[in-house]
Design an enzyme around this catalytic site. Sequence first.
Site, PDB file in Angstrom:
ATOM      1  N   VAL B  20       0.830  -1.204   0.000  1.00  7.24           N
ATOM      2  CA  VAL B  20       0.000   0.000   0.000  1.00  7.24           C
ATOM      3  C   VAL B  20       0.869   1.259   0.000  1.00  7.24           C
ATOM      4  CG1 VAL B  20      -1.854   1.237   1.162  1.00  7.24           C
ATOM      5  CG2 VAL B  20      -1.810  -1.265   1.213  1.00  7.24           C
ATOM      6  N   VAL B 139     -11.307   0.000   5.455  1.00  9.79           N
ATOM      7  CA  VAL B 139     -12.555  -0.749   5.269  1.00  9.79           C
ATOM      8  C   VAL B 139     -12.849  -0.941   3.786  1.00  9.79           C
ATOM      9  CG1 VAL B 139     -15.010  -0.841   5.806  1.00  9.79           C
ATOM     10  CG2 VAL B 139     -13.446   0.311   7.385  1.00  9.79           C
ATOM     11  N   GLY B 141     -11.216  -1.837   1.113  1.00  5.57           N
ATOM     12  CA  GLY B 141     -10.267  -1.462   0.065  1.00  5.57           C
ATOM     13  C   GLY B 141     -10.632  -0.194  -0.666  1.00  5.57           C
ATOM     14  N   ILE B 143     -13.365   0.756  -2.128  1.00  2.45           N
ATOM     15  CA  ILE B 143     -14.746   1.255  -2.084  1.00  2.45           C
ATOM     16  C   ILE B 143     -14.817   2.433  -1.122  1.00  2.45           C
ATOM     17  CG2 ILE B 143     -17.153   0.691  -1.597  1.00  2.45           C
ATOM     18  CD1 ILE B 143     -16.455  -2.262  -1.951  1.00  2.45           C
ATOM     19  N   GLY B 194      -0.521 -16.465  -1.561  1.00  7.48           N
ATOM     20  CA  GLY B 194      -0.180 -15.278  -0.780  1.00  7.48           C
ATOM     21  C   GLY B 194      -1.381 -14.454  -0.365  1.00  7.48           C
ATOM     22  N   GLU B 197      -3.175 -13.565   5.563  1.00  2.00           N
ATOM     23  CA  GLU B 197      -2.351 -12.809   6.500  1.00  2.00           C
ATOM     24  C   GLU B 197      -1.334 -13.749   7.152  1.00  2.00           C
ATOM     25  OE1 GLU B 197      -2.781  -9.513   7.555  1.00  2.00           O
ATOM     26  OE2 GLU B 197      -4.681  -8.983   6.618  1.00  2.00           O
ATOM     27  N   LYS B 212     -13.434  -4.388  10.496  1.00  2.10           N
ATOM     28  CA  LYS B 212     -14.024  -3.443   9.532  1.00  2.10           C
ATOM     29  C   LYS B 212     -15.478  -3.146   9.892  1.00  2.10           C
ATOM     30  CE  LYS B 212     -10.934  -5.216   5.941  1.00  2.10           C
ATOM     31  NZ  LYS B 212     -10.800  -6.239   4.875  1.00  2.10           N
ATOM     32  N   GLY B 309      -5.431  -4.909  -2.374  1.00  4.16           N
ATOM     33  CA  GLY B 309      -4.511  -4.729  -3.487  1.00  4.16           C
ATOM     34  C   GLY B 309      -3.902  -3.344  -3.492  1.00  4.16           C
TER      35      GLY B 309
END
Lengths: 433, 433
Positions: B20, B139, B141, B143, B194, B197, B212, B309
């Site tokens: 990120v 929360v 990603g 959106i 992958g 977590e 979330k 992502g």
Amino acid sequence: MSLPQRPAPLRLGIAGLGTVGVGVLKILRREAEMITMRTGRAVTVTAVSARNRGKDRGVPLEGYAWEDDPVALATRDDIDVFVELMGGSDGPAKAATEAALKAGKDVVTANKAMLAIHGQALAELAEAHGRVIRFEAAVAGGIPVVKALTEGLAGNNITRVMGVMNGTCNYILTRMQSAGLPYDVVFQEASDLGYLEADPNLDVGGIDAGHKLALLAAIAFGTKVCFDGMELEGIGRITIEDIRAAEDMGYRIKLLGVSQMTGRGLEQRMAPCLVPSSSPLGQLEGGTNMVVLEGDSVGQIVLRGPGAGEGPTASAVLSDLCDIARGFRLPVFGQPAETLSAAEAAISMTPAPFYLRMALQDKPGALAKVAAVLGEAGVSIHRMRQYDHANGTAPVLIVTHKVQRADLDLALAGMAKTGVVEGEPVALRIESV
Amino acid sequence: MSLPQRPAPLRLGIAGLGTVGVGVLKILRREAEMITMRTGRAVTVTAVSARNRGKDRGVPLEGYAWEDDPVALATRDDIDVFVELMGGSDGPAKAATEAALKAGKDVVTANKAMLAIHGQALAELAEAHGRVIRFEAAVAGGIPVVKALTEGLAGNNITRVMGVMNGTCNYILTRMQSAGLPYDVVFQEASDLGYLEADPNLDVGGIDAGHKLALLAAIAFGTKVCFDGMELEGIGRITIEDIRAAEDMGYRIKLLGVSQMTGRGLEQRMAPCLVPSSSPLGQLEGGTNMVVLEGDSVGQIVLRGPGAGEGPTASAVLSDLCDIARGFRLPVFGQPAETLSAAEAAISMTPAPFYLRMALQDKPGALAKVAAVLGEAGVSIHRMRQYDHANGTAPVLIVTHKVQRADLDLALAGMAKTGVVEGEPVALRIESV
């Protein structure tokens, strides 16, 4: 703990007390405490204006000053925000909006027609006076799509915006399909149910949805709002046979808006087209709206919700009012009006497969002539069906391979000259969504 | 026209250069001009911090000061915003966030665990120092759901929030269904890809999605964030047989979060449940997230998009940064932290039909005993199937009529005492969505 001093209330003048105006009044009365808690500031109504003072609207108006003239309302010294819920691209709505901005008032409006046509001039006027115009309620009813695009995706280059944004058209198309009824019958049903605008062409001609798309495109691509540059086609020529043929091939017909920036300029089209039955857009029923936003970082975001009605539209107006009460200020189209580029209107060059329907005359070699014209224009046929003759003509359905609209138009012009095609063929783009 | 003077750049310190963090750096480098145009202010990176300075991250770091210690980064005089992308509910992330707030910096974070556990204390700290904490990236990603809820629906009493917000769990469940593979095999696949977590229980135990949901519930209902009060259940006990049985009955199994305020307090549950196959939630595939927001005015809004992502999560961080650059400031959970009410955690009393699966021992009258226990607890049976015995036990599937969870738990406790049920039954709520 001493309470911090609250800022003065945000004082509204509301012009237009139809469904939406009344909805806004109801929320402001019922939820005053919640709104103050969330925004840190009371939001109060000072004055209202509407055409008919005496009408019973189910909400008491005694506490508010009354103005017959919306311009007088918009320029009152005791309001901070002019809430324009009258509608109409020109006339009183535009006059009052301009007067409000010049008098130093912020404006919240649900008026897509006014902004689609006069958006650039109004944005320039607002910014010259340091004012904001907010219009969440103008696009896709209760879906906070203007906010999502302008703020939520502010870090993205937007690559495409799509949407089904006229609930009446979507109602008509889904009802034709589910009940197997012809267009005229369902149009009359929608009329009887009060779903249609006073001028039905605003709905079924795609104009209302086109106005909404033009506003989203301006934000998405940083261009001056350009409704005139849109390819616009209504749903009036869609027959129950088109709907059934599309269904057989795994598609639904939707009045879909698509806007994307290309090397040749801004493509904007609002037209009935075919989308896969299994896609979120294909599955959209009745009066629900859906907007698809695509950005280079985020990928695809889909927003779905009620596109009209008292509660949803009032919810959108309240979102704008709460933002203003919170002190959120941004340019009308998300960047300063002077930085918006002229939208070079581009005819859609993005190739796509097309669905064609035409009526062939009962003459020898008719189909061969049509096929030849398509071939000469470089349009290759993916699937074709000819049905039995009826009334001297035979319906022919063709699905093409990917083709540019310009080549297809060439072919359609050629067909008219063959003398074997009755009337004008229907051509619907098959969108990849 | 003379150009208005631009405000000083917004200067960032970014801690954490994983997927990120690198994504955020890339957008800030590539889109500097666009961001300045949209926010009226340059957004620049002053300094960065990560565990391993030497690692090649595919983005040049020469232009930025380096700090080994995130607390030192967070308190630098030359940053305005601390961007926390390290993760972890405690440790360096929390220490640096607290230090940043105390030093008068705004904070943007993607850290759902930290906020779900320490959100109230951090919100109070931020507001005491006149600072904001923004967490769109924490929360769902890409959106913009925090924005939709806090701002877009600010005029609504939110009645229910639902969401599929862990892409890994949704991948596992949809892959089990489409490939007909058992849980363990697909879990291993997800691990190899992958998707999991470092502590897989954060994903498959429902904890990450629960964090979330707790954040959305605090905003939606004006309560102190209360992760401890959530009913939490992972997907580890879902078998391929459950998925097939659900499919046969027209349902899909999803790890769905549901939060609603009731007269008895705040219901929050994150658990696998059955939703209609034809519903938007039922049709959600793979790593995509979906959040459903319901308000008293707006009705139902559905938001769908990529839940994780580099690009999508960075897009959400950029949304927060652009808001801060634009001067948008609001309390951490949408209203002042001191006004958030204590969330009385309520066990879900909303009645629902349930899906039960159990293994009956091969003893005479076993099924009658189970039926009797259900009847005594007031749980009535809508549908039941018993399958052939295998390994001495027979799988039994039951769909109940609507029942309160407490009554069902009574029945489940009673079953354990019958001596005819092997192991613990699986009980999944059938949600109306």
